[in-house]
Design an enzyme around this catalytic site. Structure first.
Site, PDB file in Angstrom:
ATOM      1  CG  HIS A 148      -1.720  -1.212   1.415  1.00 49.38           C
ATOM      2  ND1 HIS A 148      -2.779  -1.530   0.595  1.00 49.38           N
ATOM      3  CD2 HIS A 148      -1.616  -2.225   2.310  1.00 49.38           C
ATOM      4  CE1 HIS A 148      -3.306  -2.680   0.986  1.00 49.38           C
ATOM      5  NE2 HIS A 148      -2.612  -3.124   2.023  1.00 49.38           N
TER       6      HIS A 148
ATOM      7  CB  SER B  71     -10.504   0.265   3.248  1.00 52.10           C
ATOM      8  OG  SER B  71      -9.915   0.127   4.521  1.00 52.10           O
TER       9      SER B  71
ATOM     10  CG  HIS C  88      -2.982 -10.867   3.022  1.00 53.46           C
ATOM     11  ND1 HIS C  88      -1.854 -10.476   2.310  1.00 53.46           N
ATOM     12  CD2 HIS C  88      -3.669  -9.718   3.298  1.00 53.46           C
ATOM     13  CE1 HIS C  88      -1.860  -9.155   2.192  1.00 53.46           C
ATOM     14  NE2 HIS C  88      -2.944  -8.684   2.775  1.00 53.46           N
TER      15      HIS C  88
ATOM     16  CG  ASP D  32       0.150  -6.888   4.102  1.00 56.30           C
ATOM     17  OD1 ASP D  32      -0.570  -6.120   3.447  1.00 56.30           O
ATOM     18  OD2 ASP D  32      -0.176  -7.340   5.221  1.00 56.30           O
TER      19      ASP D  32
END
Length: 309
Positions: free
Chosen positions: A41, A85, A189, A256
Site C-alpha cells: 500500500h 480502504s 494473504h 504487505d
C-alpha cells in the site's frame, strides 16, 4: 491530485497501525531480476493525499518514495499497489505512484457506487489491473451480490483480476461466490486462515479446492498475520510453501508493506524476503512466484522484465 489539507494537524495512527520496521535487514536471498512485490500500500503523505473522511483506521504515512527506497534495499524492482480502504475511492495517491513507476508499477482499485465506467477506463490506462473486494468487517460492510455484479459490469472486458480479502472460515463460506466470479480471482494473504484449526481445517481445505479450479490464484503474503508462532513464522511459511508446490503457476507474493491493522510491531521486511527461500525453495519456483506469475496476472510490459535489474 488532491490539494493539501492546509492548517490541519494530521490524525494520530490507529491502534494496530504501527510504523514500519525501522531498519529491515538486507536480505541474504538474491532475488531474480524483475522481481515483484505484488501486494503493498502507498499511504499519504496525508498533507498531500488526505485519508478518507469515512475511513475505519488511520495509518502511519508510507509514501511512494519510502516504498521505492525499501524495494531498492530488498532487491525488488516491480510493484503492485493495492488501494487501501483508508483512502476510500479516491485513487489520487495510487495514480501518483503509478505515474512515478513508469511501467514498473501496477494497481488494484476499489470501485465504489459513484465510480463510473469512464473512471474505470482512466484507471486502466494508468496501470490498474484489478479490483479488490473487502469482506473484513473492520474495513467496511460486506459487499452484496448486487454490488459485486455492479462492479463486474463496470470493469467488464478489461481483463482485471478480482482480489478478495477474506479471513478465517470466510473462504469456505464464500467458495461458491468465488467459483462463480468471471475471470481470474486472487485470494489475498492465503485467506488469512486460522491456523488453530490446523492445515487440514475447513478453511485450508476450501482454499486448496479453489486453487485447483484453475481460475483462482493465491497471494502467499501475510505470513506474519496468520502465524501462531511469531518470527520466523514457521507454521505459516509451511502453508505458503505447500500452496506454491500445489499450484506454482497461480501464486504471487508481496510484502504487505506497511503492515496496517496488525497485532504488535511490524515485521522485518528483509526477513520476509529471506523466508522466500523456504516458500519457493527451487530457483524455477522462485522466478515463477516473483517474476513470471505477476507479469502474467498484472499485465506488466514485457520490456520491464528484461530491463529491471
Amino acid at each position: 491530485m488532491t490539494e493539501p489539507a492546509l492548517g490541519r494537524a494530521p490524525a494520530p495512527p490507529s491502534p494496530g497501525c504501527p510504523p514500519p520496521h525501522p531498519a529491515p535487514r538486507r536480505p541474504r536471498l538474491a532475488l531474480p531480476p524483475g522481481s515483484c512485490d505484488a501486494h503493498l500500500h502507498v499511504l499519504g503523505p496525508a498533507e498531500v493525499f488526505p485519508y478518507a473522511a469515512q475511513r475505519t483506521f488511520t495509518p502511519v504515512d508510507a509514501p511512494k518514495e519510502q516504498v521505492t527506497a525499501l524495494h531498492a534495499h530488498l532487491g525488488l524492482s516491480r510493484a503492485v499497489v493495492v488501494q487501501s480502504s483508508c483512502n476510500g475511492f479516491d485513487h489520487s495517491a495510487l495514480l501518483d505512484a503509478l505515474a512515478a513507476g513508469q511501467g514498473r508499477t501496477r494497481g488494484v482499485a476499489l470501485i465504489g457506487d459513484t465510480t463510473t465506467r469512464t473512471d474505470v477506463e482512466a484507471l486502466h490506462r494508468a496501470g490498474v489491473r484489478g479490483f479488490r473486494l473487502n469482506f473484513l468487517p473492520h474495513l467496511r460492510t460486506t459487499p452484496t451480490r448486487s454490488e459485486i455484479d455492479s462492479v463486474l459490469e463496470r470493469v467488464d472486458g478489461l481483463g482485471w483480476a478480482a482480489e478478495l480479502h477474506v479471513t478465517g472460515d470466510e473462504v469456505a463460506e464464500y467458495a461458491s461466490l468465488i467459483r462463480g466470479l468471471p475471470g481470474r480471482v486472487v485470494i489475498d494473504h492465503m485467506a488469512r486462515v486460522d491456523l488453530r484449526a490446523g492445515t487440514d481445517g475447513p478453511a485450508v481445505r476450501a482454499l486448496r479446492a479453489l486453487l485447483e479450479t484453475g481460475d483462482v490464484w493465491v497471494k502467499v503474503s501475510g505470513v506474519d498475520r496468520i502465524s501462531l508462532q511469531g518470527p520466523p513464522y514457521a507454521d505459516s511459511v509451511a502453508l505458503a510453501a505447500s500452496l506454491v508446490a500445489q499450484a506454482p503457476e497461480r501464486v504471487v507474493w508481496g510484502t504487505d508493506y506497511p503492515h496496517v491493522n496488525i497485532g504488535g510491531e511490524a515485521p522485518d521486511d528483509g526477513l520476509l524476503v529471506d523466508l522466500l527461500a523456504d516458500i519457493a525453495p527451487d530457483p524455477v519456483l522462485l522466478r515463477r512466484l516473483l517474476v513470471d506469475n505477476p507479469a502474467d496476472l498484472f499485465d506488466f510490459p514485457a520490456r520491464s522484465v528484461a530491463s529491471d535489474r
